[in-house]
Design a protein around this motif. Structure first.
Motif, mmCIF file in Angstrom:
data_model
loop_
_atom_site.group_PDB
_atom_site.id
_atom_site.type_symbol
_atom_site.label_atom_id
_atom_site.label_comp_id
_atom_site.label_asym_id
_atom_site.label_seq_id
_atom_site.Cartn_x
_atom_site.Cartn_y
_atom_site.Cartn_z
ATOM 1 N N LYS A 1 0.841 -1.205 0.000
ATOM 2 C CA LYS A 1 0.000 0.000 0.000
ATOM 3 C C LYS A 1 0.871 1.249 0.000
ATOM 4 C CE LYS A 1 -2.538 -2.074 3.314
ATOM 5 N NZ LYS A 1 -3.444 -2.193 4.436
ATOM 6 N N LEU A 2 1.953 1.228 0.784
ATOM 7 C CA LEU A 2 2.863 2.377 0.808
ATOM 8 C C LEU A 2 3.551 2.556 -0.534
ATOM 9 C CD1 LEU A 2 4.465 2.153 4.359
ATOM 10 C CD2 LEU A 2 2.733 3.761 3.539
ATOM 11 N N GLU A 3 3.856 1.456 -1.180
ATOM 12 C CA GLU A 3 4.472 1.511 -2.508
ATOM 13 C C GLU A 3 3.514 2.196 -3.493
ATOM 14 O OE1 GLU A 3 7.685 0.857 -4.996
ATOM 15 O OE2 GLU A 3 7.612 0.522 -2.855
ATOM 16 N N GLU A 4 2.231 1.841 -3.447
ATOM 17 C CA GLU A 4 1.228 2.464 -4.325
ATOM 18 C C GLU A 4 1.064 3.946 -4.009
ATOM 19 O OE1 GLU A 4 -2.536 0.403 -4.316
ATOM 20 O OE2 GLU A 4 -1.545 -1.551 -4.472
ATOM 21 N N VAL A 5 1.029 4.283 -2.726
ATOM 22 C CA VAL A 5 0.898 5.687 -2.316
ATOM 23 C C VAL A 5 2.098 6.488 -2.814
ATOM 24 C CG1 VAL A 5 0.908 7.246 -0.324
ATOM 25 C CG2 VAL A 5 -0.588 5.235 -0.332
ATOM 26 N N ALA A 6 3.289 5.932 -2.654
ATOM 27 C CA ALA A 6 4.507 6.617 -3.111
ATOM 28 C C ALA A 6 4.468 6.845 -4.615
ATOM 29 C CB ALA A 6 5.741 5.805 -2.725
ATOM 30 N N GLN A 7 3.980 5.867 -5.347
ATOM 31 C CA GLN A 7 3.888 5.998 -6.802
ATOM 32 C C GLN A 7 2.864 7.072 -7.182
ATOM 33 O OE1 GLN A 7 2.820 2.395 -8.870
ATOM 34 N NE2 GLN A 7 3.281 3.266 -10.867
ATOM 35 N N GLY B 1 5.320 0.277 19.038
ATOM 36 C CA GLY B 1 4.598 -0.734 18.281
ATOM 37 C C GLY B 1 4.761 -0.465 16.799
ATOM 38 N N ILE B 2 4.753 -1.529 16.019
ATOM 39 C CA ILE B 2 4.884 -1.385 14.572
ATOM 40 C C ILE B 2 3.757 -2.153 13.890
ATOM 41 C CG2 ILE B 2 7.365 -0.933 14.507
ATOM 42 C CD1 ILE B 2 7.791 -3.927 13.982
ATOM 43 N N PRO B 3 3.378 -1.755 12.689
ATOM 44 C CA PRO B 3 3.923 -0.636 11.930
ATOM 45 C C PRO B 3 3.497 0.708 12.517
ATOM 46 C CG PRO B 3 2.060 -1.596 10.746
ATOM 47 C CD PRO B 3 2.305 -2.458 11.958
ATOM 48 N N ALA B 4 4.406 1.641 12.426
ATOM 49 C CA ALA B 4 4.137 3.019 12.839
ATOM 50 C C ALA B 4 4.693 3.931 11.752
ATOM 51 C CB ALA B 4 4.796 3.321 14.173
ATOM 52 N N MET B 5 3.904 4.934 11.386
ATOM 53 C CA MET B 5 4.332 5.873 10.349
ATOM 54 C C MET B 5 4.357 7.278 10.935
ATOM 55 S SD MET B 5 2.004 4.354 7.257
ATOM 56 C CE MET B 5 0.669 3.827 8.334
ATOM 57 N N LEU B 6 5.489 7.943 10.808
ATOM 58 C CA LEU B 6 5.625 9.332 11.253
ATOM 59 C C LEU B 6 5.837 10.197 10.030
ATOM 60 C CD1 LEU B 6 8.022 9.076 14.350
ATOM 61 C CD2 LEU B 6 5.545 8.839 14.270
ATOM 62 N N PRO C 1 -5.813 1.234 5.720
ATOM 63 C CA PRO C 1 -6.139 1.129 4.293
ATOM 64 C C PRO C 1 -5.426 2.233 3.504
ATOM 65 C CG PRO C 1 -8.139 1.211 5.644
ATOM 66 C CD PRO C 1 -6.979 1.499 6.541
ATOM 67 N N LYS C 2 -5.184 1.957 2.252
ATOM 68 C CA LYS C 2 -4.502 2.918 1.374
ATOM 69 C C LYS C 2 -5.214 4.272 1.378
ATOM 70 C CE LYS C 2 -3.577 3.651 -3.480
ATOM 71 N NZ LYS C 2 -3.817 3.122 -4.826
ATOM 72 N N ASP C 3 -6.553 4.268 1.326
ATOM 73 C CA ASP C 3 -7.302 5.528 1.312
ATOM 74 C C ASP C 3 -7.050 6.354 2.566
ATOM 75 O OD1 ASP C 3 -8.315 4.810 -1.126
ATOM 76 O OD2 ASP C 3 -10.281 4.216 -0.370
ATOM 77 N N ALA C 4 -6.942 5.692 3.714
ATOM 78 C CA ALA C 4 -6.687 6.403 4.971
ATOM 79 C C ALA C 4 -5.291 7.027 4.981
ATOM 80 C CB ALA C 4 -6.855 5.457 6.161
ATOM 81 N N ILE C 5 -4.337 6.327 4.399
ATOM 82 C CA ILE C 5 -2.964 6.860 4.322
ATOM 83 C C ILE C 5 -2.938 8.080 3.401
ATOM 84 C CG2 ILE C 5 -0.584 6.348 3.635
ATOM 85 C CD1 ILE C 5 -1.295 3.345 4.303
ATOM 86 N N LEU C 6 -3.607 7.973 2.254
ATOM 87 C CA LEU C 6 -3.666 9.106 1.322
ATOM 88 C C LEU C 6 -4.355 10.305 1.964
ATOM 89 C CD1 LEU C 6 -4.506 7.282 -2.020
ATOM 90 C CD2 LEU C 6 -2.482 8.682 -1.575
ATOM 91 N N GLU C 7 -5.448 10.062 2.666
ATOM 92 C CA GLU C 7 -6.176 11.144 3.339
ATOM 93 C C GLU C 7 -5.293 11.817 4.387
ATOM 94 O OE1 GLU C 7 -9.929 11.520 6.388
ATOM 95 O OE2 GLU C 7 -10.072 10.016 4.801
ATOM 96 N N PHE C 8 -4.587 11.013 5.178
ATOM 97 C CA PHE C 8 -3.664 11.534 6.199
ATOM 98 C C PHE C 8 -2.586 12.409 5.550
ATOM 99 C CE2 PHE C 8 0.521 10.749 8.210
ATOM 100 C CZ PHE C 8 0.316 11.397 9.413
ATOM 101 N N LEU C 9 -1.995 11.915 4.469
ATOM 102 C CA LEU C 9 -0.932 12.672 3.799
ATOM 103 C C LEU C 9 -1.468 13.945 3.166
ATOM 104 C CD1 LEU C 9 1.137 9.775 2.234
ATOM 105 C CD2 LEU C 9 1.810 11.263 4.119
ATOM 106 N N ASN C 10 -2.590 13.863 2.468
ATOM 107 C CA ASN C 10 -3.153 15.055 1.820
ATOM 108 C C ASN C 10 -3.549 16.120 2.833
ATOM 109 O OD1 ASN C 10 -2.862 14.275 -0.893
ATOM 110 N ND2 ASN C 10 -4.661 12.980 -0.757
ATOM 111 N N LYS C 11 -3.989 15.692 4.010
ATOM 112 C CA LYS C 11 -4.385 16.630 5.048
ATOM 113 C C LYS C 11 -3.173 17.305 5.700
ATOM 114 C CE LYS C 11 -5.885 15.060 8.993
ATOM 115 N NZ LYS C 11 -6.661 14.340 10.005
ATOM 116 N N ASN C 12 -2.059 16.580 5.781
ATOM 117 C CA ASN C 12 -0.895 17.074 6.514
ATOM 118 C C ASN C 12 0.241 17.598 5.641
ATOM 119 O OD1 ASN C 12 -1.479 16.549 9.458
ATOM 120 N ND2 ASN C 12 -1.955 14.559 8.564
ATOM 121 N N VAL C 13 0.129 17.440 4.336
ATOM 122 C CA VAL C 13 1.204 17.904 3.439
ATOM 123 C C VAL C 13 0.751 19.111 2.720
ATOM 124 C CG1 VAL C 13 2.533 17.380 1.382
ATOM 125 C CG2 VAL C 13 2.156 15.623 3.076
#
Length: 108
Positions: A42-48, A75-80, A96-108
């Motif tokens: 999922k992180l690979e897809e987000v990075a792409q 605890g892992i996995p942990a993303m900072l 989920p991939k969507d949650a990671i994208l939402e987190f990044l879009n909100k914070n970047v």
């Protein structure tokens, strides 16, 4: 690592993460961690998808104990997420991939 994610070590962390002009999502993981392995594609897809907008790097906590200790990773996995050398957010667990994208879009 994948094509779009990069391994970072205790030695290279400052240069790759803290001194980066691009926001950096750091995935703390270990080889034996099932949820970490499930998160990796999922992180690979987000990075792409995000390309140059965000850099995604991975720190193996077994091989690099200093950085996880410095940031209180228990605890892992942990993303900072780091921006301008400072931690600006975190996600713990296999999201989920969507949650990671939402987190990044909100914070970047």
């Amino acid at each position: 690592m994948g094509t779009f994610t990069k391994a970072v070590t205790d030695t290279s962390f400052d240069a790759e993460v803290l001194n980066s002009s691009t926001p950096v999502l750091v995935d703390f993981w270990a080889e034996w961690c099932g949820p970490c392995r499930a998160l990796a594609p999922k992180l690979e897809e987000v990075a792409q998808e995000l390309g140059a907008k965000v850099k995604i790097v991975k720190v193996n906590v077994d091989e690099n104990p200093s950085v996880p200790g410095k940031y209180g990773i228990r605890g892992i996995p942990a993303m900072l997420l780091f921006k301008g050398g400072s931690e600006v957010g975190q996600l713990v667990g296999n999201h989920p991939k969507d949650a990671i994208l939402e987190f990044l879009n909100k914070n970047v």
